[in-house]
Design an enzyme around this catalytic site. Structure first.
Site, PDB file in Angstrom:
ATOM      1  N   HIS A  54       2.937  -3.636  11.968  1.00 25.62           N
ATOM      2  CA  HIS A  54       3.808  -2.499  12.293  1.00 25.62           C
ATOM      3  C   HIS A  54       5.007  -2.912  13.134  1.00 25.62           C
ATOM      4  O   HIS A  54       6.110  -2.422  12.945  1.00 25.62           O
ATOM      5  CB  HIS A  54       3.012  -1.419  13.002  1.00 25.62           C
ATOM      6  CG  HIS A  54       1.995  -0.817  12.118  1.00 25.62           C
ATOM      7  ND1 HIS A  54       2.320   0.091  11.142  1.00 25.62           N
ATOM      8  CD2 HIS A  54       0.682  -1.036  11.999  1.00 25.62           C
ATOM      9  CE1 HIS A  54       1.236   0.418  10.479  1.00 25.62           C
ATOM     10  NE2 HIS A  54       0.224  -0.255  10.978  1.00 25.62           N
TER      11      HIS A  54
ATOM     12  N   GLU B  59      -0.100  -2.152  -5.489  1.00 25.99           N
ATOM     13  CA  GLU B  59      -0.541  -2.858  -4.289  1.00 25.99           C
ATOM     14  C   GLU B  59      -1.861  -3.581  -4.534  1.00 25.99           C
ATOM     15  O   GLU B  59      -2.304  -4.383  -3.717  1.00 25.99           O
ATOM     16  CB  GLU B  59      -0.712  -1.863  -3.134  1.00 25.99           C
ATOM     17  CG  GLU B  59       0.603  -1.231  -2.716  1.00 25.99           C
ATOM     18  CD  GLU B  59       0.425  -0.038  -1.805  1.00 25.99           C
ATOM     19  OE1 GLU B  59       0.754  -0.134  -0.623  1.00 25.99           O
ATOM     20  OE2 GLU B  59      -0.052   1.011  -2.293  1.00 25.99           O
TER      21      GLU B  59
ATOM     22  N   ASP C  72       0.930  -5.132   0.737  1.00 22.93           N
ATOM     23  CA  ASP C  72      -0.492  -5.032   0.418  1.00 22.93           C
ATOM     24  C   ASP C  72      -0.867  -5.909  -0.763  1.00 22.93           C
ATOM     25  O   ASP C  72      -1.942  -6.510  -0.778  1.00 22.93           O
ATOM     26  CB  ASP C  72      -0.867  -3.568   0.146  1.00 22.93           C
ATOM     27  CG  ASP C  72      -1.131  -2.813   1.430  1.00 22.93           C
ATOM     28  OD1 ASP C  72      -1.851  -3.358   2.288  1.00 22.93           O
ATOM     29  OD2 ASP C  72      -0.603  -1.700   1.601  1.00 22.93           O
TER      30      ASP C  72
ATOM     31  N   CYS D  75       9.138  -2.364  -3.025  1.00 23.71           N
ATOM     32  CA  CYS D  75       9.415  -1.745  -1.723  1.00 23.71           C
ATOM     33  C   CYS D  75       8.690  -2.454  -0.588  1.00 23.71           C
ATOM     34  O   CYS D  75       8.714  -2.001   0.544  1.00 23.71           O
ATOM     35  CB  CYS D  75       9.083  -0.257  -1.741  1.00 23.71           C
ATOM     36  SG  CYS D  75       7.337   0.067  -2.013  1.00 23.71           S
TER      37      CYS D  75
HETATM   38  C1  PEP Z   1       3.426  -2.299   0.838  1.00 23.88           C
HETATM   39  O1  PEP Z   1       2.205  -2.345   0.893  1.00 23.88           O
HETATM   40  O2  PEP Z   1       4.138  -3.257   0.457  1.00 23.88           O
HETATM   41  C2  PEP Z   1       4.148  -1.083   1.257  1.00 23.88           C
HETATM   42  C3  PEP Z   1       5.445  -0.958   1.061  1.00 23.88           C
HETATM   43  O3  PEP Z   1       3.420  -0.119   1.884  1.00 23.88           O
HETATM   44  P1  PEP Z   1       3.002  -0.165   3.446  1.00 23.88           P
HETATM   45  O4  PEP Z   1       3.687  -1.343   4.072  1.00 23.88           O
HETATM   46  O5  PEP Z   1       3.421   1.138   4.006  1.00 23.88           O
HETATM   47  O6  PEP Z   1       1.523  -0.328   3.347  1.00 23.88           O
HETATM   48 MG    MG Z   2       1.045  -0.579   1.310  1.00 19.94          MG
END
Ligand code: PEP
Ligand code: MG
Length: 632
Positions: free
Chosen positions: A246, A484, A508, A555
């Site tokens: 995070h 993911e 992920d 993303c």
């Molecule tokens: C990911 O898993 O790449 C993603 C964009 O989702 P998050 O980072 O919110 O798990």
């Molecule tokens: Mg994710």
């Protein structure tokens, strides 16, 4: 001094070279003395020649980030580029109230204190063990417990008694003639505070920074991240974490230089100490020479100037030199970020992380609240595409109002769409809000996170269709899934028959493909950057999607790294969505390459030995300074 009290021992003022006498009595006396003799023979656990004097910060073990390179810099993982200079700032945890309720009786109050101490010890968790070791000792410290017990017997409540004992012990540390010991007063107060929070009912509100500077923390939870005063944070340095933790995502989102996984030594930087953080090299200098400080400040100013230039060119759409368009979009969490993203050149939002509407609340937001929040984002985008991801909680993002059983492996447990389908009323409210927004704004799309099986997609779609009918609204609304889970990447062609688009969540996907938990600094390297196997999954998704005329976005954090972005474009990805401050650099990189070259290099990268080699291939195409971007 009693050896049962860390506080008593620490304030004995024993120095290196002093002779000490250890006396033991009782049933275990002989064993205790043997153990201490063995420890002494082992130089008290320190390597040969190492100064065991208290003024030295403990060295990090060499097999982890934080084992310092020469020059006194701490080495961690670079996760958000740029140089930051400023005083170290720790998160100040709020002081819980000390209740002045009358004592419920000595036995009851003592039991309360015992329970609170046990709760704090249990909450420390194994991962933090290294940092928490001294804290655990303090929890059992006779130097704190004996005066607390006496005060409870004299009629105080548990919180009053504990608070007084903690303050008295902290005062003893503060009065020590050794600087290292004086700084340990903060540890005593920290442990004391944690116990008080439990005694006061478990919540003391958000933590805060005392002023502008470089935030130094063990790691950041989503709650702390959300509550931070972002205008004060010039850089972020954490002891733990990885490129997709995070703290890293927050830093990139704000364009703040960051280094994570520095090891516990970084936490020894006292509040206010000058710090130089290099988010490209992954280094942190604590209390550097004034010359180094001045040089870093000059680099920082130069970076700011060139970033301003790139920003000025960011508004135009992204295309390769020979004209292949690639949509460059933003990952955001709220309306403030939406407006900032457009200014940085976002052509839309490829990922709206809606869970930020849910985190830090005691109850679920209502359908109307969600509708308001989502409408505001859509309005800020003025008709640009907006991909709304449904609730993605569970694993590292638990929700206070959803009762979840403990899981042995939360990342393999009930998270994302699995949780949403288990609590369909949450999903239903959210989908209703999304349908309403989609009927009033152009470009709204919805996607489901953590899908692993066709059945889940169909179940989620069934909820959507039911709400569409119930509301009597039938707006244009593309439906997609996040990729993911490796199973979906491999079966993308099959999924493509039932979705309008894919968005690959490489954070992920890398974690599951490499079996390397995201956020765990010990395995972060394995899943960092454009790992060839991860690129192969991306290629598989692009192929499967395009066979049915569907579009593919990425993303995950990989999309925001210019060299990796070129590889992703070369694999056929149509949209790249990233932390807004990354947009100018990625657009600039895409404009310097030909689509055919990107495709060729991407094919070569699939056969590369590792992420580093893959990245170098793309870097060769880019040349110049834009190839020198931190790995994601
Ligand atoms: C990911 O898993 O790449 C993603 C964009 O989702 P998050 O980072 O919110 O798990
Ligand atoms: Mg994710």
């Amino acid at each position: 001094m009693s050896a049962r009290s860390l506080t008593a021992l620490a304030t004995l003022s024993v120095r290196q070279g002093h002779e000490i006498l250890v006396r033991a009595r009782g049933a275990g006396a002989a064993a205790a003395l043997d153990a201490i003799r063995a420890l002494a023979a082992d130089n008290w656990g320190d390597a040969d020649g190492e100064d065991s004097g208290s003024a030295q910060a403990p060295a990090a073990p060499d097999d982890r980030p934080g084992a310092g390179p020469p020059g006194g810099a701490l080495q961690g993982l670079p996760v958000s580029p740029g140089v930051a200079v400023g005083p170290a700032r720790k998160l100040r945890e709020p002081e819980p109230e000390v209740p002045d309720a009358p004592s419920a009786g000595a036995a009851v109050e003592w039991r309360r204190l015992e329970d609170a101490r046990a709760a704090v010890a249990a909450g420390a968790g194994e991962e933090q063990a290294e940092i928490f070791d001294a804290h655990a000792l303090l929890l059992d410290d006779a130097g704190l417990l004996d005066p607390a017990r006496t005060a409870i017997q004299a009629g105080q409540n548990a919180a009053q008694a504990w608070d007084a004992a903690v303050r008295a012990a902290a005062g003893v540390y503060r009065a020590a003639d050794d600087e290292y010991l004086r700084e340990r007063a903060a540890d005593v107060l920290d442990v004391g505070r944690r116990v008080l929070v439990h005694l006061a009912g478990g919540d003391a509100g958000p933590s805060a920074l005392d002023g502008p500077g470089v935030l130094v923390a063990e790691d950041l939870t989503p709650g702390q991240t959300a509550a931070l005063d972002r205008t004060l944070v010039r850089g972020i340095a954490t002891a733990r974490g990885s490129a997709t933790s995070h703290a890293a995502i927050l830093a990139r989102g704000l364009g703040i230089p960051a280094v994570v996984g520095l090891g516990p030594t970084v936490l020894d930087a006292a509040d206010g100490t000058p710090v130089v953080l290099d988010g490209d090299a992954g280094t942190v200098l604590i209390d550097p020479h004034p010359d180094a400080l001045a040089a870093a400040e000059a680099r920082r100013a130069e970076q700011e100037r060139s970033a301003r230039e790139r920003r000025a060119r960011a508004a135009a759409p992204a295309a390769t030199r020979d004209g292949r368009r690639i949509e460059v979009a933003a990952n955001i969490g709220d309306v403030v970020e939406a407006a900032a993203a457009v200014e940085l050149g976002a052509e839309g939002v490829g990922l709206l992380r809606t869970e930020f509407l849910y985190l830090g609340r005691d109850d679920a937001p209502t359908e109307d609240e969600q509708y308001e929040a989502l409408s505001a984002v859509a309005a800020a985008l003025g008709g640009r595409p907006l991909v709304i991801r449904t609730l993605d909680v569970g694993a590292d993002k638990p929700l206070p109002f959803v009762a979840q059983a403990d899981e042995a492996n939360p990342f393999l447990g009930r998270r994302g769409i699995r949780l949403a389908l288990a609590f369909p009323e949450l999903l239903r409210d959210q989908l209703r809000a999304i349908l309403r927004v989609a009927s009033e704004h152009h470009g709204v799309k919805v996607m489901f996170p953590m899908v692993a099986a066709l059945g889940e997609l169909r179940a989620a779609r069934a909820v959507l269709d039911a709400e569409r009918a119930a509301l009597g609204l039938d707006p244009p609304l593309e439906v997609g899934v996040m990729v993911e889970v490796p199973a979906v990447a491999i079966a993308a062609e099959r999924f493509a028959r039932e979705v309008d688009f894919f968005s690959i969540g490489t954070n992920d996907l890398a974690q599951y493909a490499l079996a390397a938990e995201r956020g765990n600094e010990h395995v972060a390297e394995l899943a960092a950057g454009p790992v060839p196997a991860l690129l192969a999954f991306v290629g598989s998704v692009a192929e499967g999607a395009h066979a049915h005329g569907r579009w593919v976005g990425v993303c995950g954090e990989l999309a925001g790294d210019p060299a990796s972005a070129v590889l992703l474009a070369g694999l056929g990805v149509d949209e790249l969505s990233m932390a807004p401050p990354r947009i100018p650099d990625v657009k600039a990189a895409l404009r310097t390459v030909d689509a055919a070259d990107a495709a060729r290099v991407a094919r070569e990268a699939l056969a590369a030995d590792d992420a580093h080699a893959a990245k170098q291939l793309a870097g060769g195409l880019l040349g110049g300074p834009s190839a020198r971007i931190a790995p994601s």
